[in-house]
Write a protein that holds these residues in place. Structure first.
Motif, mmCIF file in Angstrom:
data_model
loop_
_atom_site.group_PDB
_atom_site.id
_atom_site.type_symbol
_atom_site.label_atom_id
_atom_site.label_comp_id
_atom_site.label_asym_id
_atom_site.label_seq_id
_atom_site.Cartn_x
_atom_site.Cartn_y
_atom_site.Cartn_z
ATOM 1 N N GLU A 57 -6.074 -0.699 -0.592
ATOM 2 C CA GLU A 57 -5.482 0.566 0.229
ATOM 3 C C GLU A 57 -5.144 -0.434 2.305
ATOM 4 N N SER A 100 0.605 -1.491 -0.157
ATOM 5 C CA SER A 100 0.268 -0.029 -0.111
ATOM 6 C C SER A 100 0.934 1.213 -0.417
ATOM 7 N N GLU A 101 2.172 1.309 1.124
ATOM 8 C CA GLU A 101 2.615 2.876 0.708
ATOM 9 C C GLU A 101 3.535 2.873 -0.689
ATOM 10 N N ASN A 102 3.760 1.785 -1.122
ATOM 11 C CA ASN A 102 4.908 1.433 -2.202
ATOM 12 C C ASN A 102 3.477 1.622 -3.395
ATOM 13 N N GLU A 103 1.706 1.658 -3.198
ATOM 14 C CA GLU A 103 1.330 1.457 -3.872
ATOM 15 C C GLU A 103 1.554 0.498 -5.611
#
Length: 72
Positions: free
Chosen positions: A53, A21-24
């Protein structure tokens, strides 16, 4: 593929979801089973979902995922 929710690797898998999620990253998930049976949490058996997400509320010890049903 990982089996999430059985308690064995949940922390490791969830950390991977948070990182994705952080790295999309593009992520998806699905349920087991066949047919159109409505399971717990109003999810459909044997259905795929977009995993949009993952978030963690550390102060409340809550782990969240945001899913989207691509079929509407």
């Amino acid at each position: 593929m990982a089996n999430f929710g059985n308690g064995e690797n949940d922390d490791t898998i969830y950390k991977g979801l948070l990182k994705g999620s952080e790295n999309e990253s593009i992520m998806c998930c699905g349920t087991t089973g066949t047919g159109e049976e409505v399971m717990d949490y109003n999810m459909i058996a044997g259905h795929e979902y977009s995993l949009l997400e993952a978030k963690e509320k550390e102060d409340q010890k809550i782990s969240l995922v945001k899913l989207r049903n691509p079929w509407g």
